[in-house]
Design a protein around this motif. Sequence first.
Motif, PDB file in Angstrom:
ATOM      1  N   LEU A   1     -32.726 -11.364  35.042  1.00 42.82           N
ATOM      2  CA  LEU A   1     -32.543  -9.933  34.802  1.00 42.82           C
ATOM      3  C   LEU A   1     -31.936  -9.678  33.426  1.00 42.82           C
ATOM      4  N   TYR A   2     -30.961 -10.490  33.051  1.00 41.09           N
ATOM      5  CA  TYR A   2     -30.334 -10.316  31.745  1.00 41.09           C
ATOM      6  C   TYR A   2     -31.329 -10.592  30.616  1.00 41.09           C
ATOM      7  N   LEU A   3     -32.118 -11.639  30.759  1.00 46.82           N
ATOM      8  CA  LEU A   3     -33.122 -11.946  29.727  1.00 46.82           C
ATOM      9  C   LEU A   3     -34.154 -10.830  29.617  1.00 46.82           C
ATOM     10  N   LEU A   4     -34.639 -10.342  30.753  1.00 48.85           N
ATOM     11  CA  LEU A   4     -35.621  -9.251  30.738  1.00 48.85           C
ATOM     12  C   LEU A   4     -35.052  -8.036  30.028  1.00 48.85           C
ATOM     13  N   ASN A   5     -33.815  -7.665  30.369  1.00 48.55           N
ATOM     14  CA  ASN A   5     -33.189  -6.504  29.743  1.00 48.55           C
ATOM     15  C   ASN A   5     -32.876  -6.754  28.284  1.00 48.55           C
TER      16      ASN A   5
ATOM     17  N   ASN B   1     -27.117  -3.816  24.351  1.00 46.67           N
ATOM     18  CA  ASN B   1     -27.206  -2.858  25.456  1.00 46.67           C
ATOM     19  C   ASN B   1     -27.237  -3.569  26.808  1.00 46.67           C
ATOM     20  N   ALA B   2     -27.952  -4.671  26.894  1.00 44.09           N
ATOM     21  CA  ALA B   2     -28.017  -5.416  28.158  1.00 44.09           C
ATOM     22  C   ALA B   2     -26.629  -5.922  28.544  1.00 44.09           C
ATOM     23  N   TYR B   3     -25.880  -6.429  27.594  1.00 43.03           N
ATOM     24  CA  TYR B   3     -24.533  -6.924  27.876  1.00 43.03           C
ATOM     25  C   TYR B   3     -23.618  -5.785  28.317  1.00 43.03           C
ATOM     26  N   GLU B   4     -23.731  -4.627  27.633  1.00 37.69           N
ATOM     27  CA  GLU B   4     -22.875  -3.499  27.980  1.00 37.69           C
ATOM     28  C   GLU B   4     -23.251  -2.899  29.330  1.00 37.69           C
ATOM     29  N   VAL B   5     -24.537  -2.885  29.675  1.00 41.14           N
ATOM     30  CA  VAL B   5     -24.962  -2.408  30.996  1.00 41.14           C
ATOM     31  C   VAL B   5     -24.485  -3.381  32.068  1.00 41.14           C
ATOM     32  N   LEU B   6     -24.587  -4.669  31.809  1.00 39.77           N
ATOM     33  CA  LEU B   6     -24.136  -5.672  32.762  1.00 39.77           C
ATOM     34  C   LEU B   6     -22.643  -5.545  33.034  1.00 39.77           C
ATOM     35  N   ARG B   7     -21.867  -5.304  32.009  1.00 43.30           N
ATOM     36  CA  ARG B   7     -20.414  -5.173  32.166  1.00 43.30           C
ATOM     37  C   ARG B   7     -19.996  -3.801  32.665  1.00 43.30           C
ATOM     38  N   GLY B   8     -20.897  -2.835  32.661  1.00 39.82           N
ATOM     39  CA  GLY B   8     -20.559  -1.501  33.138  1.00 39.82           C
ATOM     40  C   GLY B   8     -19.994  -0.582  32.078  1.00 39.82           C
ATOM     41  N   GLU B   9     -20.052  -0.986  30.822  1.00 44.41           N
ATOM     42  CA  GLU B   9     -19.560  -0.142  29.731  1.00 44.41           C
ATOM     43  C   GLU B   9     -20.535   0.979  29.414  1.00 44.41           C
ATOM     44  N   THR B  10     -21.826   0.707  29.559  1.00 45.17           N
ATOM     45  CA  THR B  10     -22.870   1.690  29.284  1.00 45.17           C
ATOM     46  C   THR B  10     -23.613   1.972  30.581  1.00 45.17           C
ATOM     47  N   SER B  11     -23.880   3.236  30.822  1.00 45.89           N
ATOM     48  CA  SER B  11     -24.633   3.618  32.011  1.00 45.89           C
ATOM     49  C   SER B  11     -26.092   3.206  31.860  1.00 45.89           C
TER      50      SER B  11
ATOM     51  N   TRP C   1     -35.810   1.481  34.302  1.00 45.86           N
ATOM     52  CA  TRP C   1     -36.232   0.747  35.495  1.00 45.86           C
ATOM     53  C   TRP C   1     -35.692  -0.671  35.534  1.00 45.86           C
ATOM     54  N   CYS C   2     -35.441  -1.260  34.365  1.00 51.71           N
ATOM     55  CA  CYS C   2     -34.898  -2.622  34.353  1.00 51.71           C
ATOM     56  C   CYS C   2     -33.382  -2.622  34.191  1.00 51.71           C
ATOM     57  N   ALA C   3     -32.809  -1.516  33.701  1.00 51.48           N
ATOM     58  CA  ALA C   3     -31.368  -1.466  33.488  1.00 51.48           C
ATOM     59  C   ALA C   3     -30.607  -1.249  34.797  1.00 51.48           C
ATOM     60  N   TRP C   4     -31.197  -0.516  35.741  1.00 53.28           N
ATOM     61  CA  TRP C   4     -30.498  -0.267  37.008  1.00 53.28           C
ATOM     62  C   TRP C   4     -30.265  -1.548  37.810  1.00 53.28           C
ATOM     63  N   PRO C   5     -31.269  -2.417  37.978  1.00 57.25           N
ATOM     64  CA  PRO C   5     -30.968  -3.671  38.687  1.00 57.25           C
ATOM     65  C   PRO C   5     -29.930  -4.537  37.956  1.00 57.25           C
ATOM     66  N   LEU C   6     -29.965  -4.525  36.628  1.00 57.17           N
ATOM     67  CA  LEU C   6     -28.963  -5.276  35.874  1.00 57.17           C
ATOM     68  C   LEU C   6     -27.574  -4.702  36.096  1.00 57.17           C
ATOM     69  N   SER C   7     -27.471  -3.381  36.124  1.00 54.58           N
ATOM     70  CA  SER C   7     -26.190  -2.731  36.366  1.00 54.58           C
ATOM     71  C   SER C   7     -25.654  -3.071  37.760  1.00 54.58           C
ATOM     72  N   LEU C   8     -26.533  -3.035  38.757  1.00 55.16           N
ATOM     73  CA  LEU C   8     -26.118  -3.396  40.116  1.00 55.16           C
ATOM     74  C   LEU C   8     -25.708  -4.867  40.198  1.00 55.16           C
ATOM     75  N   THR C   9     -26.399  -5.707  39.449  1.00 56.07           N
ATOM     76  CA  THR C   9     -26.039  -7.119  39.408  1.00 56.07           C
ATOM     77  C   THR C   9     -24.644  -7.303  38.831  1.00 56.07           C
ATOM     78  N   GLY C  10     -24.378  -6.624  37.736  1.00 60.49           N
ATOM     79  CA  GLY C  10     -23.063  -6.725  37.111  1.00 60.49           C
ATOM     80  C   GLY C  10     -21.964  -6.113  37.944  1.00 60.49           C
ATOM     81  N   TRP C  11     -22.325  -5.110  38.756  1.00 60.43           N
ATOM     82  CA  TRP C  11     -21.332  -4.433  39.569  1.00 60.43           C
ATOM     83  C   TRP C  11     -21.054  -5.177  40.867  1.00 60.43           C
ATOM     84  N   ALA C  12     -22.078  -5.794  41.462  1.00 64.23           N
ATOM     85  CA  ALA C  12     -21.910  -6.392  42.783  1.00 64.23           C
ATOM     86  C   ALA C  12     -22.106  -7.907  42.799  1.00 64.23           C
ATOM     87  N   ALA C  13     -23.178  -8.413  42.203  1.00 59.56           N
ATOM     88  CA  ALA C  13     -23.513  -9.827  42.356  1.00 59.56           C
ATOM     89  C   ALA C  13     -22.565 -10.745  41.576  1.00 59.56           C
TER      90      ALA C  13
END
Length: 142
Positions: free
Chosen positions: A52-56, A64-74, A82-94
Amino acid sequence: MSSAPAPSPGGPPPPGRRQRLRALWADRHALPRFGFWLLSRGAVVLAVCGALYLLNGFLIGWVNAYEVLRGETSPAAVRPQWCAWPLSLTGWAAIPAIIGAAAGYVITEQIQAHHARELDDVLAELRHLAEPPPPPSSGSGE
């Protein structure tokens, strides 16, 4: 100019790389619980998170991918979403779940390694050690 000695013709051939890897994979059950978890379930989750991180990274940019993963950027602030939401959920939960699971396994291993024995077991062992030794057997064999 000496050449290497030829292997003896009677023995089996040495195992190839595939056989050695197969044997190592079969021996994974001998690992401690944390090592087994990391190789079996943890590796799958980490691979999905990495994919997911590589795709984003390729689609929305690495920063942007790093900031979305960490939750700094929405994920709503980047395109495509479509690819940022799963990355955000991954960073938030997984990712916290992986870290928590790893910490839980390590702590459980340490607790079990230092687990106190039952009092009855300790007393029984002390009683056994305090018993006088049995008399020596006679060496005459009668």
